[in-house]
Design a protein around this motif. Structure first.
Motif, short mmCIF file in Angstrom:
data_model
loop_
_atom_site.label_atom_id
_atom_site.label_comp_id
_atom_site.label_asym_id
_atom_site.label_seq_id
_atom_site.Cartn_x
_atom_site.Cartn_y
_atom_site.Cartn_z
N LEU A 1 -0.19 1.76 11.55
CA LEU A 1 1.56 1.03 11.62
C LEU A 1 1.48 0.68 13.21
O LEU A 1 1.47 -0.68 14.21
N ALA B 1 -1.83 -1.09 14.48
CA ALA B 1 -1.68 -2.61 13.64
C ALA B 1 -0.47 -3.41 14.09
O ALA B 1 -0.51 -4.56 14.08
N ASN B 2 0.34 -2.89 15.19
CA ASN B 2 1.22 -3.40 16.18
C ASN B 2 2.11 -4.15 14.86
O ASN B 2 3.34 -4.85 15.00
N LEU B 3 2.81 -3.11 14.21
CA LEU B 3 3.26 -3.52 12.74
C LEU B 3 5.06 -2.07 13.47
O LEU B 3 5.33 -2.25 12.50
N LYS C 1 8.16 0.08 15.39
CA LYS C 1 8.93 -0.08 16.48
C LYS C 1 9.91 0.98 15.65
O LYS C 1 9.41 1.30 15.13
N THR D 1 11.60 0.62 12.90
CA THR D 1 11.09 0.61 10.98
C THR D 1 11.48 1.51 10.37
O THR D 1 10.77 2.70 10.58
N ALA E 1 7.32 -0.36 5.65
CA ALA E 1 6.42 -1.47 6.42
C ALA E 1 5.45 -0.56 5.93
O ALA E 1 3.97 -2.46 5.42
N ASN F 1 2.93 -3.12 2.58
CA ASN F 1 2.52 -4.22 3.09
C ASN F 1 1.32 -4.28 3.81
O ASN F 1 0.32 -5.13 3.75
N ILE F 2 0.55 -2.48 3.69
CA ILE F 2 -1.08 -3.21 4.08
C ILE F 2 -1.67 -1.98 2.88
O ILE F 2 -0.95 -0.97 2.20
N VAL G 1 -4.15 -6.10 5.77
CA VAL G 1 -3.01 -6.24 6.18
C VAL G 1 -3.37 -7.67 6.42
O VAL G 1 -4.10 -8.67 6.73
N ASP H 1 -1.67 -11.80 5.01
CA ASP H 1 -0.99 -12.88 4.14
C ASP H 1 -1.10 -13.85 2.98
O ASP H 1 -1.88 -14.47 2.92
N THR I 1 -5.36 -8.70 9.68
CA THR I 1 -5.37 -7.15 10.43
C THR I 1 -6.28 -6.71 9.58
O THR I 1 -5.69 -6.18 8.25
#
Length: 253
Positions: A50, A53-55, A57, A60, A65, A68-69, A124, A126, A132
């Motif tokens: 994560l 992938a800059n996902l 924080k 989090t 999270a 979704n990968i 990742v 959409d 990603t």
């Protein structure tokens, strides 16, 4: 004399008994904690993916999270997606040590000797489109093998993020691969050109160009190791064929 012998024998019995009890306690503790240790290791791996992938924080929810990968398996030689017998227990690092599931690297610029025939990659999405691509990388630095993940945008050229999760480099020098300030220099940099060839350079005292990152100060061997591992893993003998075949609009390869 007999009393001395009795005392000696009793001492030996007590010592052996104590060793046996301690051994049982240590073994029992290790077994009872194994599941928790495995779960913690899995959670830490997901966190590092994560981060790359800059996902991630501070607040989090890692499991939420990471849901979704998408994890996929790639035959590195062909660049195609494949299935594996036991996805939950697939261990790329262990596979790299087994001649039956790995190959010997001929042009070993990353100095890792062998690599697994199959690799885990992470997407990742959409909808159907891939946003990603997260790839595992490893290579030798000065004192250790560095293990990490690098994430690319859907253009398959631009870096989203880099994260090393295991190494034994010198604190304050090569160990700066963990420094958030240095890792923050990577997002947005061009890793590959339009032909899929590595173009990123690590530059001493600079790194202002679109395909340049400031090298680690005082850590030439570690810096060279990172450069070589990226060159290897993004090249034709590793993830190059996969990146070439991946259709980011459908997620097929």
């Amino acid at each position: 004399m007999s009393a001395n012998n009795d005392s000696f024998i009793k001492t030996i019995i007590v010592a052996v008994s104590l060793c046996l009890v301690c051994s049982v306690l240590v073994s029992t503790t290790a077994v009872s904690l194994k599941d928790q240790q495995t779960a913690n290791a899995s959670l830490d791996k997901k966190k590092n993916i994560l981060v790359a992938a800059n996902l991630f924080k501070p607040d989090t929810d890692i499991e939420q999270a990471f849901a979704n990968i998408e994890r996929k398996f790639v035959d590195i030689e062909t660049g195609r997606f494949v299935s594996v017998d036991n996805p939950a227990t697939f261990n790329q690092r262990q596979n790299a040590k087994d001649p039956a599931t790995s190959i010997k690297i001929e042009d070993d610029i990353a100095k890792i000797k062998r690599r697994s025939k199959v690799a885990s990659v992470y997407l990742v999405r959409d909808g159907a489109k891939v946003e990603t691509i997260i790839l595992p990388i490893r290579g030798s630095g000065l004192f250790s093998t560095l293990y990490g993940f690098i994430a690319l945008k859907s253009d398959k050229q631009t870096i989203v993020g880099l994260k090393f999760y295991e190494h034994g480099e010198t604190p304050g020098l090569g160990g700066e691969v963990d420094n958030p300030n240095w890792l923050a220099l990577w997002p947005g940099k061009q890793l590959l050109d339009n032909n899929g060839k590595p173009v990123l350079k690590l530059v001493k005292g600079g790194g202002n160009g679109n395909s340049e990152v400031d090298a680690l100060s005082g850590a030439t061997m570690t810096t060279n190791g990172i450069r070589n591992m990226l060159k290897y893993w993004m090249g034709d003998d590793a993830f190059g064929p996969f990146l070439a075949k991946l259709d980011v609009n459908t997620g097929d390869a």
